[in-house]
Design a protein around this motif. Structure first.
Motif, PDB file in Angstrom:
ATOM      1  N   GLN A 113       7.389 -16.930 -26.672  1.00  0.00           N
ATOM      2  CA  GLN A 113       6.397 -17.178 -25.502  1.00  0.00           C
ATOM      3  C   GLN A 113       5.008 -17.137 -26.219  1.00  0.00           C
ATOM      4  OE1 GLN A 113       6.787 -18.008 -21.951  1.00  0.00           O
ATOM      5  NE2 GLN A 113       8.873 -18.272 -22.220  1.00  0.00           N
ATOM      6  N   LYS A 114       4.849 -15.864 -26.707  1.00  0.00           N
ATOM      7  CA  LYS A 114       3.535 -15.710 -27.114  1.00  0.00           C
ATOM      8  C   LYS A 114       3.162 -16.552 -28.469  1.00  0.00           C
ATOM      9  CE  LYS A 114       0.665 -11.763 -29.268  1.00  0.00           C
ATOM     10  NZ  LYS A 114       0.972 -11.043 -30.204  1.00  0.00           N
ATOM     11  N   ASP A 115       3.873 -16.662 -29.329  1.00  0.00           N
ATOM     12  CA  ASP A 115       3.678 -17.576 -30.399  1.00  0.00           C
ATOM     13  C   ASP A 115       3.544 -19.118 -30.045  1.00  0.00           C
ATOM     14  OD1 ASP A 115       3.800 -15.411 -32.273  1.00  0.00           O
ATOM     15  OD2 ASP A 115       5.816 -15.859 -33.069  1.00  0.00           O
ATOM     16  N   TRP A 116       4.173 -19.543 -29.152  1.00  0.00           N
ATOM     17  CA  TRP A 116       4.450 -21.166 -28.731  1.00  0.00           C
ATOM     18  C   TRP A 116       2.751 -20.978 -28.274  1.00  0.00           C
ATOM     19  CZ3 TRP A 116       4.109 -23.938 -24.235  1.00  0.00           C
ATOM     20  CH2 TRP A 116       4.985 -25.197 -24.185  1.00  0.00           C
ATOM     21  N   GLN A 117       2.508 -20.141 -27.192  1.00  0.00           N
ATOM     22  CA  GLN A 117       0.954 -20.320 -26.522  1.00  0.00           C
ATOM     23  C   GLN A 117      -0.041 -20.351 -27.587  1.00  0.00           C
ATOM     24  OE1 GLN A 117       0.287 -17.779 -23.310  1.00  0.00           O
ATOM     25  NE2 GLN A 117      -1.458 -19.046 -22.597  1.00  0.00           N
ATOM     26  N   SER A 118       0.035 -19.365 -28.261  1.00  0.00           N
ATOM     27  CA  SER A 118      -1.182 -19.073 -29.349  1.00  0.00           C
ATOM     28  C   SER A 118      -1.047 -20.241 -30.229  1.00  0.00           C
ATOM     29  CB  SER A 118      -1.246 -17.672 -30.086  1.00  0.00           C
ATOM     30  OG  SER A 118       0.016 -17.790 -30.888  1.00  0.00           O
ATOM     31  N   GLN A 119      -0.143 -20.836 -30.871  1.00  0.00           N
ATOM     32  CA  GLN A 119      -0.017 -21.845 -31.843  1.00  0.00           C
ATOM     33  C   GLN A 119      -0.436 -23.125 -31.203  1.00  0.00           C
ATOM     34  OE1 GLN A 119       3.405 -22.128 -34.372  1.00  0.00           O
ATOM     35  NE2 GLN A 119       3.488 -24.243 -34.240  1.00  0.00           N
ATOM     36  N   LEU A 120      -0.041 -23.427 -29.851  1.00  0.00           N
ATOM     37  CA  LEU A 120      -0.522 -24.705 -28.860  1.00  0.00           C
ATOM     38  C   LEU A 120      -2.052 -24.519 -28.859  1.00  0.00           C
ATOM     39  CD1 LEU A 120       0.324 -26.995 -27.059  1.00  0.00           C
ATOM     40  CD2 LEU A 120       0.563 -25.324 -25.384  1.00  0.00           C
ATOM     41  N   GLU A 121      -2.552 -23.585 -28.570  1.00  0.00           N
ATOM     42  CA  GLU A 121      -4.011 -23.382 -28.358  1.00  0.00           C
ATOM     43  C   GLU A 121      -4.749 -23.671 -29.538  1.00  0.00           C
ATOM     44  OE1 GLU A 121      -4.568 -19.493 -27.074  1.00  0.00           O
ATOM     45  OE2 GLU A 121      -3.753 -19.976 -25.005  1.00  0.00           O
ATOM     46  N   GLU A 122      -4.412 -23.673 -30.913  1.00  0.00           N
ATOM     47  CA  GLU A 122      -4.775 -23.902 -32.149  1.00  0.00           C
ATOM     48  C   GLU A 122      -4.538 -25.357 -32.679  1.00  0.00           C
ATOM     49  OE1 GLU A 122      -6.865 -21.436 -33.825  1.00  0.00           O
ATOM     50  OE2 GLU A 122      -6.604 -20.493 -31.719  1.00  0.00           O
ATOM     51  N   ASP A 123      -3.675 -26.178 -31.946  1.00  0.00           N
ATOM     52  CA  ASP A 123      -3.039 -27.360 -32.451  1.00  0.00           C
ATOM     53  C   ASP A 123      -3.912 -28.514 -31.705  1.00  0.00           C
ATOM     54  OD1 ASP A 123      -1.540 -29.352 -33.164  1.00  0.00           O
ATOM     55  OD2 ASP A 123       0.285 -28.335 -33.083  1.00  0.00           O
ATOM     56  N   SER A 124      -4.687 -29.251 -32.512  1.00  0.00           N
ATOM     57  CA  SER A 124      -5.252 -30.270 -32.086  1.00  0.00           C
ATOM     58  C   SER A 124      -4.587 -31.638 -32.049  1.00  0.00           C
ATOM     59  CB  SER A 124      -6.633 -30.654 -33.025  1.00  0.00           C
ATOM     60  OG  SER A 124      -6.174 -30.997 -33.989  1.00  0.00           O
ATOM     61  N   ASN A 125      -3.095 -31.794 -32.653  1.00  0.00           N
ATOM     62  CA  ASN A 125      -2.259 -32.623 -32.478  1.00  0.00           C
ATOM     63  C   ASN A 125      -1.052 -32.331 -31.788  1.00  0.00           C
ATOM     64  OD1 ASN A 125      -1.622 -35.183 -33.734  1.00  0.00           O
ATOM     65  ND2 ASN A 125      -0.193 -34.398 -35.176  1.00  0.00           N
ATOM     66  N   ALA A 126      -1.382 -31.688 -30.731  1.00  0.00           N
ATOM     67  CA  ALA A 126      -0.443 -31.265 -29.821  1.00  0.00           C
ATOM     68  C   ALA A 126       0.092 -32.195 -28.604  1.00  0.00           C
ATOM     69  CB  ALA A 126      -0.422 -29.773 -29.509  1.00  0.00           C
TER      70      ALA A 126
END
Length: 105
Positions: free
Chosen positions: A5-18
């Motif tokens: 959950q934590k990694d998914w959310q933090s990676q998503l927040e940094e991803d401009s191509n999501a």
């Protein structure tokens, strides 16, 4: 790829191509969603596949369902179809601690 959950959310927040993909049913969708999610119910069978075919395979897909099983299955299907970057939310929406919104009717 399964992400906590934590990694998914933090990676998503940094991803401009999501792209956030919700593979639950419409009834589950109406109970609340992760902001900006797109609904594509995996139980719709061939219609689910048709909708995947309309998506851009160069984007990064963050996929979730209620508990993580259907979204893992969706990621596997997407990978077979040529989507390179799919991220399954381990534990699904029922364990989500991030923001939740209610979809427009």
């Amino acid at each position: 790829m399964d992400l906590s959950q934590k990694d998914w959310q933090s990676q998503l927040e940094e991803d401009s191509n999501a792209v956030i993909l919700d593979v639950r049913t419409a009834d589950e969708w109406s109970e609340g969603i992760i902001p900006n999610a797109v609904l594509n119910d995996i139980y719709k069978g061939q219609a689910f596949i048709y909708r995947l075919e309309e998506l851009d395979p160069s984007k990064n897909y963050y996929v979730y369902c209620k508990a993580g099983g259907r979204s893992a299955q969706a990621c596997a299907i997407m990978n077979q179809m040529g989507f390179e970057n799919t991220y399954n939310l381990e534990g699904g929406f029922m364990n989500w601690k991030g923001p939740v919104v209610f979809p427009e009717e």
